[in-house]
Design an enzyme around this catalytic site. Structure first.
Site, mmCIF file in Angstrom:
data_model
loop_
_atom_site.group_PDB
_atom_site.id
_atom_site.type_symbol
_atom_site.label_atom_id
_atom_site.label_comp_id
_atom_site.label_asym_id
_atom_site.label_seq_id
_atom_site.Cartn_x
_atom_site.Cartn_y
_atom_site.Cartn_z
ATOM 1 N N ASP A 100 6.803 -6.942 -8.408
ATOM 2 C CA ASP A 100 6.901 -5.531 -8.039
ATOM 3 C C ASP A 100 8.354 -5.183 -7.709
ATOM 4 O OD1 ASP A 100 6.099 -2.893 -7.139
ATOM 5 O OD2 ASP A 100 6.173 -3.660 -5.086
ATOM 6 N N ALA A 101 8.982 -6.008 -6.894
ATOM 7 C CA ALA A 101 10.368 -5.754 -6.476
ATOM 8 C C ALA A 101 11.340 -5.885 -7.645
ATOM 9 C CB ALA A 101 10.758 -6.707 -5.352
#
Length: 135
Positions: A20-21
């Protein structure tokens, strides 16, 4: 001395946490380098790429076109099938889990040092969303 890690042992949710990051950082970088500088505009544009619906759309397209290797498909499914303790916001559980699988794949490629492959997929995602939003 650090030991070599076997990232195949990480849970799908842990891979998704990293993915996600990483994915969002690439998208933000792309948008700013494309000349977009207004924060509200950046946020709105980024949502097309990083929302659960956007990621679900992308992973479905990848599978339709047989873009993913067997290994990548397994990682996606591991992330998709992981039991999350958070609930989907503004989307179905199915779409939310699919996007978790997408993020797990990005996390896996990053952690295993497959940067070229990850960037190849992210570049494809950027192009695909760009074409979709210009329809």
């Amino acid at each position: 001395m650090t030991k070599e890690k076997d990232y195949n042992l990480l849970s799908g949710l842990t891979l998704a946490y990293v993915g996600d990051a990483i994915y969002e950082t690439y998208i933000r970088d792309y948008l700013v380098r494309s000349g977009h500088t207004r924060p509200n505009q950046l946020h709105r544009m980024a949502t097309n790429y990083v929302s659960a619906k956007g990621q679900h759309y992308l992973i479905e397209k990848m599978m339709e076109t047989d873009m993913l290797s067997e290994e990548e498909l397994k990682v996606y499914k591991r992330g998709r099938n992981a039991k999350s303790h958070t609930s989907a916001k503004n989307t179905s559980v199915f779409v939310y889990r699919s996007s978790t699988g997408f993020e797990a794949l990005m996390g896996y490629l990053h952690l295993t040092g497959q940067k070229m492959r990850m960037e190849e997929l992210i570049t494809w995602c950027i192009k695909e969303i760009g074409e979709k939003t210009n329809e």
